[in-house]
Write a protein that holds these residues in place. Structure first.
Motif, short mmCIF file in Angstrom:
data_model
loop_
_atom_site.label_atom_id
_atom_site.label_comp_id
_atom_site.label_asym_id
_atom_site.label_seq_id
_atom_site.Cartn_x
_atom_site.Cartn_y
_atom_site.Cartn_z
N THR B 166 0.83 -1.20 0.00
CA THR B 166 0.00 0.00 0.00
C THR B 166 0.87 1.25 0.00
O THR B 166 0.37 2.36 -0.02
N ILE B 167 2.16 1.05 0.11
CA ILE B 167 3.13 2.15 0.05
C ILE B 167 4.10 1.86 -1.09
O ILE B 167 4.18 0.71 -1.56
N PRO B 168 4.82 2.89 -1.59
CA PRO B 168 5.70 2.67 -2.76
C PRO B 168 6.76 1.58 -2.51
O PRO B 168 7.29 1.46 -1.42
N VAL B 169 7.01 0.83 -3.56
CA VAL B 169 7.99 -0.25 -3.51
C VAL B 169 9.18 0.09 -4.41
O VAL B 169 9.01 0.35 -5.60
N ILE B 170 10.35 0.13 -3.78
CA ILE B 170 11.59 0.36 -4.53
C ILE B 170 12.33 -0.97 -4.61
O ILE B 170 12.41 -1.69 -3.61
N VAL B 171 12.84 -1.31 -5.79
CA VAL B 171 13.61 -2.55 -5.92
C VAL B 171 15.09 -2.19 -6.03
O VAL B 171 15.49 -1.43 -6.91
N LYS B 172 15.88 -2.72 -5.09
CA LYS B 172 17.33 -2.42 -5.10
C LYS B 172 18.06 -3.48 -5.90
O LYS B 172 17.96 -4.67 -5.62
N LEU B 173 18.79 -3.02 -6.93
CA LEU B 173 19.37 -3.92 -7.92
C LEU B 173 20.85 -4.21 -7.63
O LEU B 173 21.59 -3.36 -7.14
N THR B 174 21.24 -5.40 -8.01
CA THR B 174 22.64 -5.79 -7.86
C THR B 174 23.41 -5.45 -9.13
O THR B 174 22.91 -5.65 -10.24
N PRO B 175 24.65 -4.98 -8.99
CA PRO B 175 25.49 -4.73 -10.17
C PRO B 175 26.19 -6.01 -10.64
O PRO B 175 26.86 -5.99 -11.67
N ASN B 176 26.05 -7.09 -9.87
CA ASN B 176 26.77 -8.32 -10.21
C ASN B 176 26.00 -9.10 -11.28
O ASN B 176 25.53 -10.22 -11.06
N ILE B 177 25.87 -8.46 -12.43
CA ILE B 177 25.02 -8.97 -13.51
C ILE B 177 25.54 -8.37 -14.80
O ILE B 177 26.15 -7.30 -14.79
N THR B 178 25.36 -9.05 -15.89
CA THR B 178 25.93 -8.58 -17.16
C THR B 178 25.28 -7.28 -17.64
O THR B 178 25.96 -6.36 -18.04
#
Lengths: 484, 436
Positions: B166-178
């Motif tokens: 019901t509140i904003p969702v932020i997705v934190k991304l990993t840099p360990n990816i191509t």
């Protein structure tokens, strides 16, 4: 009353402690990181022995003080004492480009000391004895900086060097004549040990001309290096010079090295005649030994002083006083025959630059000690006696080829103060080293490749890189591979 | 005074400076201190099932006397209970209603995600941040970067969170990816409201040369840690811009990675970030660093005539193009100001040994004398006809504004690699001869 010591051991130990404390490892690394690692670093050019300064500083920054010391000592065997006594602001640090960038040069002297202290403290042998020996023997007369520089280089080139030193210890002025707060004699004696460790033989307490003749040496050895240094202090030529309480500056400084500090006598009111670097040392030293008043007397003006600015500042900060445009006419004595003062006169410099006494300006100042510091005699008389055919210049110094140390006599080479007339320790080391290469060329017919000063200037025309013995020559590379 | 307040997907904060999820955001005590110092938001240290940590946990890469140019850690998520963490979030929110408090979360099952997202909203958090990035420890248990490295898994778990959000969702991304945009697109397609990046990078900072064990040392062993600090900024900027520029992503971005001062922050904002998150610089110097971040960014915006920080956002994004569209006919050359040259000649040796051999050492007469130059010492001179304009000399020069890279007029029209290939295909030009 004879002169007496003025201060106790504790006060003297504090007063004569080294001026610049050593850097800690962390301080050294921080300082080393200030170095830009210049390509053709002006500091190398400014060092008479051509130490590859940026390379050794980089090694300190990278945590390799042993390698740093190797870089230093391979160019200058007296790297530890030069780190302390070199007038760095006039040499490497004066040329440092960081001085112009930040107003304060990289502290090259202290960094050099950090590296050389490291190997001395840990008893690390960073220079190798040569594996092959030539079986050539060279007599090195004088165990001062020139002699040590020459002997160490000869040893590394595979020759047997034998140093003849009239004093009980080698090291010359480094052992006996450096102001105490600049360097302890121990540093110099450690350097002598370093030279010994390369296979050099020392015969101390042997005076050439008295205990052994030069002719004998010429016969016994394949070559002879003259590194006699300078002679006794120059006389003032005024009445009273022989009075007790009158001492030569060099002897005064030597006393501090020879006797426990609290037994070194000093006056209440001390006059120092002269304003060169040795005079300034005497002023500072007398003050630190507890003299109430120390007055340096110079016949010319402040701007004409030959002392370096930093030495002058040090003496002034210690409370040393300066009297310019005055000259002593007579050293006065009291009833007991001891010094009571100086009869002085004011001077002026005429249009031709000559100093003259202004008539009617005579005056008397009370002193109980007079230190003479108007220079040292050249060794002309001794040299004439040892080698009557040796050519001297009009000052009385040996005439020599600057690049090779050759004299007019085939087996005789020279360097250091007896040849250059009196310069810095680092100049003497450099000349000793150059003469060793001159001797090597004379004996073997092979030039030692690589300049004594591995300048990286003008890479297009000369040596590039810091390689001493195998410099990369850009021109040759271009001829072979072409320039893109 | 420019308006620094922001609104990231509905999360409002008085300025764009947020404390990133990590050791500085572990407790209410720290959050209070952060807000008192001037931070605009706090992303709570990741909440999940309580874990057990090891000792030691951090290591650094020092560079030329600079400490912590790079930094890594093997610390896990919060070692405090969810109850404690959520209770403290409620306390902090009560005292700082106008500041942003975001709950960083990491759990495993769908039910747990539902529970933790709801719990966050219930205690008054302004949003949640899903930690799909931690590259150590948690990934071995199927969480953290194990999620972020597989776009399909990312998408599924984001969708679980969204089901309860019901509140904003932020997705934190990993840099360990191509290619990080794949993960960003997955978050987008699952309905995430925003993304934050980058999390830390897999790393070994150093090997102790005495015992030959890398740091941080744990009873004779070590493990791969998450790398961060000033050294990772270029990597983070690259990934932030990539996401900002991707037409399929188009989500608000919270930029993270080596931000230590207002300049770093301004660069992240210019490349598309709405808020910026800081951790290592706080670990180094404390919360007080935000003072100059706020003031510096404000002064910068004023000097540029911006009235609010949103006007800066994304301005540099479109200036990054594919290499093939860059102008092959543009030419820069190095020019040396001899009044400033101190004579280190680093430019000479850099060009000679490290680049394109276009600088000569020449007789200095006639070139003036810079502050440190010894008379007669050879000076560096650029052969302008051969200079390729690579910038190296100007980069190694220790004196500000001594070597200037100057654009010169070639008289040739703009031509990209794509244009060049097309022209050749049409027979309008011959191939450009190779460099000799």
């Amino acid at each position: 009353m004879p002169l007496s010591p003025k201060l106790g051991p504790e006060a003297l130990a504090a007063n004569l402690a080294e001026l610049h404390p050593a850097l800690t490892t962390q301080e050294a690394v921080i300082e080393a990181n200030r170095c830009l690692f210049c390509f053709d670093a002006p500091c190398i050019k400014a060092c008479p022995t051509g130490i590859d300064i940026p390379s050794f500083i980089k090694k300190i920054a990278n945590g390799n003080p042993t390698g740093a010391a190797r870089a230093i000592l391979s160019a200058n065997i007296l790297g530890a004492s030069c780190a302390r006594v070199c007038p760095t602001s006039e040499l490497c640090e004066g040329a440092c480009v960081v001085l112009d960038l930040e107003g304060d040069p990289v502290k090259i002297g202290l960094l050099q000391r950090h590296a050389t202290d490291h190997v001395h403290e840990h008893h690390l042998q960073v220079l190798k004895k040569p594996s092959a020996h030539t079986n050539r023997r060279i007599a090195v007369i004088g165990g001062g900086p020139a002699g040590l520089g020459c002997a160490a280089e000869l040893a590394q080139l595979g020759h047997q060097a034998v140093v003849f030193e009239k004093k009980p210890n080698a090291g010359g002025l480094n052992t006996y004549g450096i102001a105490y707060y600049k360097m302890k004699p121990q540093v110099s004696l450690e350097e002598v040990e370093l030279v010994k460790s390369l296979g050099v033989e020392f015969r101390c307490g042997v005076e050439v001309g008295r205990d052994v003749s030069l002719a004998q040496l010429e016969q016994e050895f394949d070559a002879v290096f003259l590194g006699l240094g300078l002679g006794a202090g120059t006389r003032l030529g005024i009445p009273g010079e022989q009075l007790p309480g009158v001492i030569d500056a060099i002897d005064f400084i030597e006393q501090i090295h020879a006797e426990p500090l609290h037994q070194v006598p000093v006056g209440e009111r001390v006059a120092v005649i002269g304003c060169g670097n040795t005079a300034i040392d005497a002023v500072t030293q007398a003050k630190r030994l507890g003299a109430q008043t120390v007055l340096a007397i110079y016949r010319r003006g402040e701007d004409d002083m030959s002392a370096y600015d930093f030495e002058y500042e040090l003496a002034k900060n210690d409370g040393g006083q300066f009297l310019f445009h005055a000259v002593p006419l007579e050293i006065l004595a009291g009833k007991d025959g001891r010094v009571t003062g100086l009869r002085l006169a004011r001077t002026q410099v005429n249009a031709a630059g000559k100093v003259g006494i202004i008539p009617g300006t005579e005056f008397v100042e009370p002193f109980d000690m007079v230190i003479k510091a108007v220079g040292q005699e050249k060794q002309a008389a001794l040299l004439k006696k040892l080698l009557p055919k040796l050519e001297l210049d009009k000052r009385g110094a040996v005439k020599y080829d600057f690049a090779t140390g050759r004299t007019n006599l085939p087996k005789i080479f020279a360097g250091g103060d007896c040849a250059n007339g009196g310069r810095e320790v680092v100049n003497a080391v450099a000349e000793g080293k150059r003469a060793a290469r001159g001797i090597h060329a004379f004996l073997s017919g092979h030039e030692v490749t690589g300049p004594v000063q591995p300048s990286r200037l003008g890479a297009k025309n000369g040596a590039a890189g810091s390689g001493f013995d195998h410099p990369i020559r850009v021109k040759e590379l271009e001829e072979e591979f072409g320039k893109p | 005074m420019a308006d620094l307040s922001i609104n990231l997907a509905g999360i409002k904060s008085p300025n764009p400076f947020w404390v990133a999820s990590g050791p500085p955001s572990n407790t209410a005590y720290q959050a209070h201190r952060a807000f008192e110092a001037g931070w605009g938001g706090v992303v709570w240290k990741t909440i999940g099932e309580p874990i057990v940590n090891v000792s030691s946990r951090y290591s650094a890469m020092n560079l030329g006397g600079v400490r912590m140019a790079g930094f890594n850690n093997i610390e896990l998520i919060s070692d405090r209970s969810p109850e404690t963490n959520f209770r403290e979030i409620a306390e902090v929110k009560k005292r700082w209603p106008n500041h942003a408090v975001i709950a960083s979360l990491m759990v495993d099952t769908r039910e747990r995600w539902h529970e933790f997202v709801k719990w966050s909203a219930d205690v008054g958090a302004d949003g949640v941040e899903l930690n799909f990035g931690c590259p150590h420890g948690m990934c071995e248990r199927g969480m953290g970067s194990a999620v972020g490295q597989q776009p399909a898994v990312t998408e599924r778990i984001v969708s679980w969170a969204m089901e309860a959000a019901t509140i904003p969702v932020i997705v934190k991304l990993t840099p360990n990816i191509t290619d990080i945009t794949y993960a960003a697109r997955a978050a987008k397609s699952a309905g995430a409201n925003a993304i934050s990046l980058i999390n830390t990078i897999n790393s070994i900072t150093q090997v102790n040369l005495d015992n030959l064990v890398p740091e941080p040392f744990v009873a004779g062993f070590s493990t791969h840690g998450g790398y961060c600090g000033p050294a990772v900024k270029p990597i983070a900027l690259n990934m932030v811009q990539s996401c900002a520029d991707d037409p399929e992503v188009q989500l608000p971005i919270s930029g993270i990675g080596g931000i230590s001062n207002w300049r770093d922050a301004a660069e992240f904002i210019a490349l598309g970030s709405t808020s910026v998150q800081v951790c290592t610089a706080i670990m180094h110097y404390g919360f007080r660093i935000v003072e100059d971040m706020v003031e510096g960014l404000n002064d910068y915006l004023d000097s540029k005539g911006f009235t609010n920080v949103a006007q800066l956002r994304g301005l540099a994004v479109p200036t990054l193009k594919k290499w093939e569209s860059l102008d092959l006919h543009y030419q820069r050359i190095a020019r040396i100001n001899y009044d400033k040259c101190i004579g280190c000649n680093l430019c000479y040796i850099a060009c000679e040994d490290g680049a394109h051999q276009c600088i000569d050492l020449v007789d200095p007469n006639g070139y003036g004398l810079g502050p440190g130059r010894v008379p007669g010492k050879p000076i560096p001179k650029v052969r302008e006809n051969d200079c390729v304009g690579c910038n190296l000399c100007s980069l190694v020069c220790p004196v500000d504004n001594c070597i200037t890279m100057t654009s010169i007029e070639t008289g040739k029209p703009r031509m990209s690699w794509t244009d060049y290939q097309a022209k050749m295909a049409r027979g309008e030009m011959m191939p450009i001869p190779p460099h000799p």
